[in-house]
Design a protein around this motif. Structure first.
Motif, PDB file in Angstrom:
ATOM      1  N   ALA A 127      -1.232  90.044 -59.295  1.00  0.00           N
ATOM      2  CA  ALA A 127      -2.589  89.816 -59.798  1.00  0.00           C
ATOM      3  C   ALA A 127      -2.793  88.331 -60.090  1.00  0.00           C
ATOM      4  O   ALA A 127      -1.844  87.607 -60.390  1.00  0.00           O
ATOM      5  N   LEU A 128      -4.043  87.885 -60.024  1.00  0.00           N
ATOM      6  CA  LEU A 128      -4.384  86.500 -60.336  1.00  0.00           C
ATOM      7  C   LEU A 128      -4.947  86.411 -61.749  1.00  0.00           C
ATOM      8  O   LEU A 128      -5.726  87.270 -62.169  1.00  0.00           O
ATOM      9  N   ILE A 129      -4.553  85.375 -62.481  1.00  0.00           N
ATOM     10  CA  ILE A 129      -5.130  85.129 -63.801  1.00  0.00           C
ATOM     11  C   ILE A 129      -5.616  83.686 -63.858  1.00  0.00           C
ATOM     12  O   ILE A 129      -5.138  82.832 -63.113  1.00  0.00           O
ATOM     13  N   GLU A 130      -6.543  83.410 -64.764  1.00  0.00           N
ATOM     14  CA  GLU A 130      -7.094  82.055 -64.856  1.00  0.00           C
ATOM     15  C   GLU A 130      -6.214  81.187 -65.745  1.00  0.00           C
ATOM     16  O   GLU A 130      -5.748  81.619 -66.804  1.00  0.00           O
ATOM     17  N   GLN A 131      -5.967  79.973 -65.280  1.00  0.00           N
ATOM     18  CA  GLN A 131      -5.132  79.028 -66.027  1.00  0.00           C
ATOM     19  C   GLN A 131      -5.478  77.616 -65.565  1.00  0.00           C
ATOM     20  O   GLN A 131      -5.607  77.369 -64.361  1.00  0.00           O
ATOM     21  N   HIS A 132      -5.572  76.668 -66.480  1.00  0.00           N
ATOM     22  CA  HIS A 132      -5.924  75.281 -66.143  1.00  0.00           C
ATOM     23  C   HIS A 132      -7.185  75.238 -65.280  1.00  0.00           C
ATOM     24  O   HIS A 132      -7.320  74.390 -64.399  1.00  0.00           O
ATOM     25  N   GLY A 133      -8.103  76.198 -65.494  1.00  0.00           N
ATOM     26  CA  GLY A 133      -9.343  76.202 -64.727  1.00  0.00           C
ATOM     27  C   GLY A 133      -9.194  76.671 -63.294  1.00  0.00           C
ATOM     28  O   GLY A 133     -10.087  76.476 -62.477  1.00  0.00           O
ATOM     29  N   ALA A 134      -8.036  77.293 -62.986  1.00  0.00           N
ATOM     30  CA  ALA A 134      -7.820  77.797 -61.627  1.00  0.00           C
ATOM     31  C   ALA A 134      -7.168  79.169 -61.718  1.00  0.00           C
ATOM     32  O   ALA A 134      -6.689  79.564 -62.777  1.00  0.00           O
ATOM     33  N   LEU A 135      -7.149  79.890 -60.596  1.00  0.00           N
ATOM     34  CA  LEU A 135      -6.508  81.199 -60.567  1.00  0.00           C
ATOM     35  C   LEU A 135      -5.079  81.052 -60.063  1.00  0.00           C
ATOM     36  O   LEU A 135      -4.838  80.407 -59.037  1.00  0.00           O
ATOM     37  N   VAL A 136      -4.129  81.655 -60.794  1.00  0.00           N
ATOM     38  CA  VAL A 136      -2.722  81.635 -60.367  1.00  0.00           C
ATOM     39  C   VAL A 136      -2.158  83.047 -60.517  1.00  0.00           C
ATOM     40  O   VAL A 136      -2.581  83.811 -61.390  1.00  0.00           O
ATOM     41  N   PRO A 137      -1.186  83.400 -59.676  1.00  0.00           N
ATOM     42  CA  PRO A 137      -0.530  84.702 -59.834  1.00  0.00           C
ATOM     43  C   PRO A 137       0.174  84.760 -61.191  1.00  0.00           C
ATOM     44  O   PRO A 137       0.678  83.743 -61.684  1.00  0.00           O
ATOM     45  N   THR A 138       0.240  85.959 -61.770  1.00  0.00           N
ATOM     46  CA  THR A 138       0.865  86.090 -63.095  1.00  0.00           C
ATOM     47  C   THR A 138       2.307  85.592 -63.088  1.00  0.00           C
ATOM     48  O   THR A 138       2.757  84.977 -64.043  1.00  0.00           O
ATOM     49  N   GLN A 139       3.020  85.825 -61.988  1.00  0.00           N
ATOM     50  CA  GLN A 139       4.429  85.408 -61.964  1.00  0.00           C
ATOM     51  C   GLN A 139       4.609  83.918 -61.717  1.00  0.00           C
ATOM     52  O   GLN A 139       5.738  83.431 -61.719  1.00  0.00           O
ATOM     53  N   VAL A 140       3.500  83.192 -61.529  1.00  0.00           N
ATOM     54  CA  VAL A 140       3.576  81.742 -61.368  1.00  0.00           C
ATOM     55  C   VAL A 140       3.051  81.042 -62.626  1.00  0.00           C
ATOM     56  O   VAL A 140       3.160  79.830 -62.779  1.00  0.00           O
ATOM     57  N   ALA A 141       2.509  81.828 -63.555  1.00  0.00           N
ATOM     58  CA  ALA A 141       1.825  81.248 -64.718  1.00  0.00           C
ATOM     59  C   ALA A 141       2.753  80.410 -65.594  1.00  0.00           C
ATOM     60  O   ALA A 141       2.311  79.472 -66.250  1.00  0.00           O
ATOM     61  N   HIS A 142       4.055  80.728 -65.614  1.00  0.00           N
ATOM     62  CA  HIS A 142       4.983  79.979 -66.469  1.00  0.00           C
ATOM     63  C   HIS A 142       5.453  78.681 -65.808  1.00  0.00           C
ATOM     64  O   HIS A 142       6.142  77.885 -66.442  1.00  0.00           O
ATOM     65  N   ILE A 143       5.107  78.480 -64.541  1.00  0.00           N
ATOM     66  CA  ILE A 143       5.536  77.282 -63.823  1.00  0.00           C
ATOM     67  C   ILE A 143       4.606  76.122 -64.199  1.00  0.00           C
ATOM     68  O   ILE A 143       3.385  76.258 -64.179  1.00  0.00           O
ATOM     69  N   ALA A 144       5.198  74.985 -64.537  1.00  0.00           N
ATOM     70  CA  ALA A 144       4.408  73.803 -64.905  1.00  0.00           C
ATOM     71  C   ALA A 144       3.662  73.262 -63.683  1.00  0.00           C
ATOM     72  O   ALA A 144       3.994  73.596 -62.544  1.00  0.00           O
ATOM     73  N   LEU A 145       2.660  72.433 -63.927  1.00  0.00           N
ATOM     74  CA  LEU A 145       2.021  71.716 -62.823  1.00  0.00           C
ATOM     75  C   LEU A 145       3.052  70.776 -62.203  1.00  0.00           C
ATOM     76  O   LEU A 145       4.045  70.412 -62.832  1.00  0.00           O
ATOM     77  N   ASP A 146       2.829  70.396 -60.947  1.00  0.00           N
ATOM     78  CA  ASP A 146       3.758  69.461 -60.309  1.00  0.00           C
ATOM     79  C   ASP A 146       3.222  68.037 -60.443  1.00  0.00           C
ATOM     80  O   ASP A 146       2.035  67.840 -60.716  1.00  0.00           O
ATOM     81  N   PRO A 147       4.075  67.033 -60.268  1.00  0.00           N
ATOM     82  CA  PRO A 147       3.666  65.644 -60.538  1.00  0.00           C
ATOM     83  C   PRO A 147       2.606  65.121 -59.577  1.00  0.00           C
ATOM     84  O   PRO A 147       1.984  64.094 -59.852  1.00  0.00           O
ATOM     85  N   LEU A 148       2.381  65.810 -58.465  1.00  0.00           N
ATOM     86  CA  LEU A 148       1.348  65.363 -57.530  1.00  0.00           C
ATOM     87  C   LEU A 148      -0.004  66.002 -57.851  1.00  0.00           C
ATOM     88  O   LEU A 148      -1.016  65.646 -57.254  1.00  0.00           O
ATOM     89  N   ASP A 149      -0.017  66.936 -58.813  1.00  0.00           N
ATOM     90  CA  ASP A 149      -1.267  67.565 -59.236  1.00  0.00           C
ATOM     91  C   ASP A 149      -2.024  66.586 -60.132  1.00  0.00           C
ATOM     92  O   ASP A 149      -1.460  66.038 -61.078  1.00  0.00           O
ATOM     93  N   GLU A 150      -3.303  66.365 -59.819  1.00  0.00           N
ATOM     94  CA  GLU A 150      -4.072  65.372 -60.582  1.00  0.00           C
ATOM     95  C   GLU A 150      -4.255  65.767 -62.042  1.00  0.00           C
ATOM     96  O   GLU A 150      -4.574  64.938 -62.888  1.00  0.00           O
ATOM     97  N   ARG A 151      -4.049  67.071 -62.343  1.00  0.00           N
ATOM     98  CA  ARG A 151      -4.185  67.531 -63.734  1.00  0.00           C
ATOM     99  C   ARG A 151      -2.887  67.351 -64.512  1.00  0.00           C
ATOM    100  O   ARG A 151      -2.828  67.666 -65.704  1.00  0.00           O
ATOM    101  N   PHE A 152      -1.819  66.872 -63.852  1.00  0.00           N
ATOM    102  CA  PHE A 152      -0.529  66.709 -64.529  1.00  0.00           C
ATOM    103  C   PHE A 152      -0.678  65.705 -65.671  1.00  0.00           C
ATOM    104  O   PHE A 152      -1.233  64.631 -65.498  1.00  0.00           O
ATOM    105  N   ASP A 153      -0.151  66.082 -66.851  1.00  0.00           N
ATOM    106  CA  ASP A 153      -0.301  65.264 -68.060  1.00  0.00           C
ATOM    107  C   ASP A 153       0.985  64.456 -68.289  1.00  0.00           C
ATOM    108  O   ASP A 153       1.968  64.982 -68.806  1.00  0.00           O
ATOM    109  N   ASP A 154       0.943  63.169 -67.926  1.00  0.00           N
ATOM    110  CA  ASP A 154       2.142  62.325 -68.037  1.00  0.00           C
ATOM    111  C   ASP A 154       2.633  62.214 -69.478  1.00  0.00           C
ATOM    112  O   ASP A 154       3.831  62.288 -69.742  1.00  0.00           O
ATOM    113  N   ASP A 155       1.702  62.012 -70.411  1.00  0.00           N
ATOM    114  CA  ASP A 155       2.083  61.832 -71.820  1.00  0.00           C
ATOM    115  C   ASP A 155       2.770  63.085 -72.365  1.00  0.00           C
ATOM    116  O   ASP A 155       3.772  62.994 -73.078  1.00  0.00           O
ATOM    117  N   ALA A 156       2.206  64.238 -72.011  1.00  0.00           N
ATOM    118  CA  ALA A 156       2.799  65.490 -72.487  1.00  0.00           C
ATOM    119  C   ALA A 156       4.189  65.684 -71.897  1.00  0.00           C
ATOM    120  O   ALA A 156       5.106  66.160 -72.574  1.00  0.00           O
TER     121      ALA A 156
END
Length: 289
Positions: A127-156
DNA sequence: GGGGGTTCCTGTACGC
DNA sequence: TGCGTACAGGAACCCC
């Protein structure tokens, strides 16, 4: 072995071929490739047959096809997974685990083969769930954004990294902290940053954390531009072609060869059940380790 | 609750 | 020649 650049090459090759296509038939040749599929949600074949593929997405090393049913077909390539596009009737690929017959309104009939020698990869309908303003599969929800994603938070990332109490390479491989980095690009990013793999994260300065993030980004971008890293037949794009980045590696797999910076032989040590490659002069071992 | 070791899996390389 | 063994590693899982 597929890390972010290799998975992105596959995603980018798959998307134009299958977006808008309908899945006519699904054949499971080895059920071990469904280990991520939760059968309680429904039958894998039944949930896919007749569905239309609306897009092909990726986060880190996970890829998924969004479907007209509202679900997603999750794909993880693991160590040796491949997604190959074939003409109907053309057989002969070894280690095909799952095969899809699809029909595209413009391109006609196509076979999508999930090939996986070592079966570390898998597929699942999720199933897809909403996260970071996008839809992701539930089993991918715990995976962090990757460094090439423009939403990646360097400070965090810098704060979370320095808050951890572990070695820096273990942290770079932690997909819940930053995704897409595997053994090859971790070694390369650490070599470029002159940091030893076992440097405690709570002794990494904020500047060093930013450096290793920038170097990880740089090596991922460069590998992506060169079509990914191929050592053998274990990684290829959707047309079965190898990438060229293996020629650009500075540390990974170069044990005994001169460090490109200082000339001292690169050392390989076993760490986390895998090889860690580093320059013993440029990347000083932390005291007490 | 987070850190870290174990496990899954098969083709290839290598030693005896 | 043939057999046994080590090795490659992403991520879920389990134990401390």
């Amino acid at each position: 072995m597929p890390e972010l650049p290799e998975v992105e090459v596959v995603r980018a090759g798959l998307a134009p071929a299958v977006t808008g296509a309908r899945i006519d038939h699904v054949e499971i040749l080895d059920a071990r490739s469904l280990k991520r599929h939760d059968a309680r949600r429904g039958d894998f074949v039944g949930m896919l047959t007749g569905a239309r593929i609306d897009s092909v997405e990726r986060r880190g090393k996970f890829m998924w096809l969004t479907l007209s049913t509202g679900d997603a077909l999750v794909v993880h390539l693991g160590m040796s997974g491949q997604v190959l596009l074939r003409e109907p009737g053309v057989d002969g690929d070894r280690h095909v685990r799952i095969r899809f017959d699809v029909t595209h309104p413009q391109h006609g009939d196509l076979v999508v083969a999930f090939v996986d020698q070592r079966i570390f990869g898998s597929m699942a309908v999720d199933a897809l769930i909403e996260q970071h303003g996008a839809l992701v599969p539930t089993q991918v929800a715990h995976i962090a954004l990757d460094p090439l994603d423009e939403r990646f938070d360097d400070d965090a990332f810098v704060a979370a990294l320095r808050h951890k109490r572990t070695g820096i390479k273990r942290a770079l491989l932690d997909q819940t902290l930053v995704s897409g980095i595997g053994n090859i690009y971790a070694d390369e990013a650490l070599w470029a940053s002159r940091l030893h793999y076992d440097r405690p994260t709570d002794r990494v300065s904020a500047a060093q954390a930013r450096t290793v993030l920038a170097e990880a980004r740089a090596v991922l971008r460069k590998a992506l531009a060169e079509g990914g890293t191929s050592f053998d037949e274990q990684y290829v794009n959707v047309n079965g072609q190898a990438g060229y980045f293996a020629h650009s590696l500075n540390a990974y797999g170069r044990q005994g060869q001169a460090c490109p910076r200082c000339g001292v032989p690169i050392v390989r040590e076993s760490f986390m059940n895998r090889g860690s490659h580093f320059c013993p002069v440029c990347q000083r071992r932390p005291r007490g380790r």
